[in-house]
Design a protein around this motif. Structure first.
Motif, PDB file in Angstrom:
ATOM      1  N   ALA A  24       5.454  21.986 -45.963  1.00  0.00           N
ATOM      2  CA  ALA A  24       6.547  21.167 -46.499  1.00  0.00           C
ATOM      3  C   ALA A  24       6.808  20.205 -45.550  1.00  0.00           C
ATOM      4  CB  ALA A  24       7.745  22.301 -46.522  1.00  0.00           C
ATOM      5  N   ARG A  25       6.377  20.629 -44.289  1.00  0.00           N
ATOM      6  CA  ARG A  25       6.675  19.436 -43.196  1.00  0.00           C
ATOM      7  C   ARG A  25       5.538  18.314 -43.064  1.00  0.00           C
ATOM      8  NH1 ARG A  25       7.846  23.691 -40.105  1.00  0.00           N
ATOM      9  NH2 ARG A  25       5.594  23.952 -39.243  1.00  0.00           N
ATOM     10  N   GLN A  26       4.238  18.649 -43.652  1.00  0.00           N
ATOM     11  CA  GLN A  26       3.101  17.805 -43.628  1.00  0.00           C
ATOM     12  C   GLN A  26       3.096  16.996 -44.904  1.00  0.00           C
ATOM     13  OE1 GLN A  26       0.140  21.025 -43.136  1.00  0.00           O
ATOM     14  NE2 GLN A  26      -0.371  19.810 -41.341  1.00  0.00           N
ATOM     15  N   VAL A  27       3.919  17.434 -45.742  1.00  0.00           N
ATOM     16  CA  VAL A  27       3.903  16.635 -47.464  1.00  0.00           C
ATOM     17  C   VAL A  27       5.220  16.699 -47.897  1.00  0.00           C
ATOM     18  CG1 VAL A  27       3.202  16.242 -49.736  1.00  0.00           C
ATOM     19  CG2 VAL A  27       1.721  17.285 -47.778  1.00  0.00           C
ATOM     20  N   ARG A  28       6.068  15.584 -47.732  1.00  0.00           N
ATOM     21  CA  ARG A  28       7.560  15.518 -47.911  1.00  0.00           C
ATOM     22  C   ARG A  28       7.695  14.132 -48.692  1.00  0.00           C
ATOM     23  NH1 ARG A  28       6.744  14.289 -42.746  1.00  0.00           N
ATOM     24  NH2 ARG A  28       7.744  12.331 -42.012  1.00  0.00           N
ATOM     25  N   VAL A  29       8.837  14.112 -49.414  1.00  0.00           N
ATOM     26  CA  VAL A  29       9.380  12.926 -50.007  1.00  0.00           C
ATOM     27  C   VAL A  29      10.442  12.305 -49.214  1.00  0.00           C
ATOM     28  CG1 VAL A  29      10.196  11.844 -52.105  1.00  0.00           C
ATOM     29  CG2 VAL A  29       8.640  13.775 -52.342  1.00  0.00           C
ATOM     30  N   GLU A  30      10.286  11.029 -48.944  1.00  0.00           N
ATOM     31  CA  GLU A  30      11.622  10.138 -48.168  1.00  0.00           C
ATOM     32  C   GLU A  30      11.399   8.742 -48.632  1.00  0.00           C
ATOM     33  OE1 GLU A  30      11.057  10.429 -43.816  1.00  0.00           O
ATOM     34  OE2 GLU A  30      10.966  12.583 -43.913  1.00  0.00           O
ATOM     35  N   ILE A  77      -0.786  16.805 -54.340  1.00  0.00           N
ATOM     36  CA  ILE A  77      -0.872  16.770 -55.778  1.00  0.00           C
ATOM     37  C   ILE A  77       0.112  17.266 -56.212  1.00  0.00           C
ATOM     38  CG2 ILE A  77      -2.422  17.372 -57.864  1.00  0.00           C
ATOM     39  CD1 ILE A  77      -4.609  17.374 -55.935  1.00  0.00           C
ATOM     40  N   HIS A  78       0.716  18.249 -55.876  1.00  0.00           N
ATOM     41  CA  HIS A  78       1.889  19.050 -56.660  1.00  0.00           C
ATOM     42  C   HIS A  78       3.128  18.202 -56.594  1.00  0.00           C
ATOM     43  CE1 HIS A  78      -0.163  22.668 -57.985  1.00  0.00           C
ATOM     44  NE2 HIS A  78      -0.799  22.645 -57.031  1.00  0.00           N
ATOM     45  N   VAL A  79       3.538  17.596 -55.248  1.00  0.00           N
ATOM     46  CA  VAL A  79       4.577  16.990 -54.996  1.00  0.00           C
ATOM     47  C   VAL A  79       4.538  15.664 -55.667  1.00  0.00           C
ATOM     48  CG1 VAL A  79       5.747  15.510 -53.281  1.00  0.00           C
ATOM     49  CG2 VAL A  79       4.934  17.737 -52.850  1.00  0.00           C
ATOM     50  N   ALA A  80       3.221  14.817 -55.828  1.00  0.00           N
ATOM     51  CA  ALA A  80       3.197  13.524 -56.509  1.00  0.00           C
ATOM     52  C   ALA A  80       3.353  13.644 -58.194  1.00  0.00           C
ATOM     53  CB  ALA A  80       1.805  13.125 -56.202  1.00  0.00           C
ATOM     54  N   ALA A  81       3.027  14.702 -58.414  1.00  0.00           N
ATOM     55  CA  ALA A  81       2.948  15.211 -60.088  1.00  0.00           C
ATOM     56  C   ALA A  81       4.431  15.396 -60.325  1.00  0.00           C
ATOM     57  CB  ALA A  81       2.097  16.230 -60.486  1.00  0.00           C
ATOM     58  N   ARG A  82       5.095  16.256 -59.526  1.00  0.00           N
ATOM     59  CA  ARG A  82       6.550  16.520 -59.846  1.00  0.00           C
ATOM     60  C   ARG A  82       7.365  15.189 -59.765  1.00  0.00           C
ATOM     61  NH1 ARG A  82       7.088  20.531 -56.250  1.00  0.00           N
ATOM     62  NH2 ARG A  82       7.882  19.101 -54.629  1.00  0.00           N
ATOM     63  N   GLN A  83       7.054  14.529 -58.675  1.00  0.00           N
ATOM     64  CA  GLN A  83       7.917  13.258 -58.501  1.00  0.00           C
ATOM     65  C   GLN A  83       7.855  12.217 -59.685  1.00  0.00           C
ATOM     66  OE1 GLN A  83      10.357  12.490 -56.104  1.00  0.00           O
ATOM     67  NE2 GLN A  83      10.104  14.689 -55.680  1.00  0.00           N
ATOM     68  N   SER A  84       6.459  12.318 -60.071  1.00  0.00           N
ATOM     69  CA  SER A  84       6.127  11.128 -61.343  1.00  0.00           C
ATOM     70  C   SER A  84       6.270  11.968 -62.653  1.00  0.00           C
ATOM     71  CB  SER A  84       4.711  10.607 -60.930  1.00  0.00           C
ATOM     72  OG  SER A  84       4.530  10.001 -59.830  1.00  0.00           O
TER      73      SER A  84
END
Length: 90
Positions: A24-30, A77-84
Protein backbone atom coordinates in the motif's frame (compact mmCIF):
# COMPACT_ATOMS: atom_id res chain seq x y z
CA UNK A 1 8.55 -36.30 15.15
CA UNK A 2 6.10 -35.82 12.29
CA UNK A 3 8.24 -33.69 9.97
CA UNK A 4 5.55 -31.03 9.74
CA UNK A 5 6.36 -27.47 10.67
CA UNK A 6 4.10 -25.89 13.27
CA UNK A 7 2.36 -22.83 11.88
CA UNK A 8 1.60 -19.94 14.17
CA UNK A 9 -1.50 -18.39 12.60
CA UNK A 10 -1.06 -15.08 14.44
CA UNK A 11 2.49 -14.78 13.19
CA UNK A 12 1.47 -15.69 9.65
CA UNK A 13 -1.38 -13.16 9.68
CA UNK A 14 0.99 -10.47 10.98
CA UNK A 15 3.41 -11.18 8.13
CA UNK A 16 0.62 -11.00 5.55
CA UNK A 17 -0.66 -7.73 7.02
CA UNK A 18 2.87 -6.25 7.02
CA UNK A 19 3.34 -7.23 3.37
CA UNK A 20 -0.03 -5.68 2.44
CA UNK A 21 0.87 -2.47 4.26
CA UNK A 22 4.20 -2.29 2.45
CA UNK A 23 2.48 -2.74 -0.93
CA UNK A 24 0.00 0.00 0.00
CA UNK A 25 2.95 2.33 0.61
CA UNK A 26 4.67 1.26 -2.60
CA UNK A 27 1.61 1.74 -4.84
CA UNK A 28 -0.77 4.50 -3.85
CA UNK A 29 -2.99 7.20 -5.36
CA UNK A 30 -2.25 10.88 -4.80
CA UNK A 31 -3.48 13.96 -6.65
CA UNK A 32 -4.66 12.15 -9.77
CA UNK A 33 -1.55 9.99 -10.04
CA UNK A 34 -0.66 6.44 -9.19
CA UNK A 35 2.62 6.62 -7.31
CA UNK A 36 4.83 3.54 -7.59
CA UNK A 37 7.65 3.73 -5.07
CA UNK A 38 10.11 0.87 -4.83
CA UNK A 39 13.27 2.95 -5.02
CA UNK A 40 11.79 6.41 -5.66
CA UNK A 41 8.42 8.01 -6.48
CA UNK A 42 7.43 7.12 -10.05
CA UNK A 43 4.27 9.07 -10.91
CA UNK A 44 1.79 7.83 -13.49
CA UNK A 45 -1.26 9.97 -14.30
CA UNK A 46 -4.48 8.03 -13.78
CA UNK A 47 -5.75 9.55 -17.03
CA UNK A 48 -2.93 7.70 -18.82
CA UNK A 49 -4.34 4.37 -17.58
CA UNK A 50 -8.02 4.82 -18.45
CA UNK A 51 -8.20 2.27 -21.28
CA UNK A 52 -6.88 -1.26 -21.59
CA UNK A 53 -4.32 -0.33 -24.28
CA UNK A 54 -3.00 2.59 -22.19
CA UNK A 55 -2.78 0.40 -19.09
CA UNK A 56 -0.96 -2.29 -21.05
CA UNK A 57 1.54 0.32 -22.24
CA UNK A 58 2.31 1.27 -18.64
CA UNK A 59 2.56 -2.37 -17.62
CA UNK A 60 5.10 -2.99 -20.37
CA UNK A 61 7.05 0.12 -19.37
CA UNK A 62 7.09 -0.88 -15.70
CA UNK A 63 8.27 -4.39 -16.63
CA UNK A 64 11.45 -2.81 -18.02
CA UNK A 65 12.34 -1.35 -14.61
CA UNK A 66 15.01 -3.30 -12.76
CA UNK A 67 13.33 -2.52 -9.44
CA UNK A 68 9.89 -3.83 -10.43
CA UNK A 69 8.57 -6.89 -8.59
CA UNK A 70 5.66 -9.18 -9.43
CA UNK A 71 3.79 -8.09 -6.30
CA UNK A 72 4.20 -4.38 -6.99
CA UNK A 73 3.15 -4.81 -10.62
CA UNK A 74 0.06 -6.79 -9.60
CA UNK A 75 -0.90 -4.05 -7.14
CA UNK A 76 -0.33 -1.37 -9.80
CA UNK A 77 -2.64 -3.23 -12.19
CA UNK A 78 -5.38 -3.56 -9.59
CA UNK A 79 -5.10 0.06 -8.44
CA UNK A 80 -5.02 1.42 -12.01
CA UNK A 81 -7.97 -0.73 -13.08
CA UNK A 82 -10.01 0.28 -10.04
CA UNK A 83 -9.23 4.00 -10.49
CA UNK A 84 -10.14 3.83 -14.20
CA UNK A 85 -13.17 1.53 -13.80
CA UNK A 86 -11.57 -1.15 -15.97
CA UNK A 87 -12.48 -4.78 -15.51
CA UNK A 88 -9.39 -6.97 -15.29
CA UNK A 89 -9.93 -10.73 -15.21
CA UNK A 90 -7.39 -12.98 -13.59
Amino acid sequence: MSGFKTVDMNSMMSEIQAADEQLARQVRVEDGHIIVNVEYDYEIPIADCDTEPKLLGWILQLLEKTWMTKEVLERFIHVAARQSNLKIQH
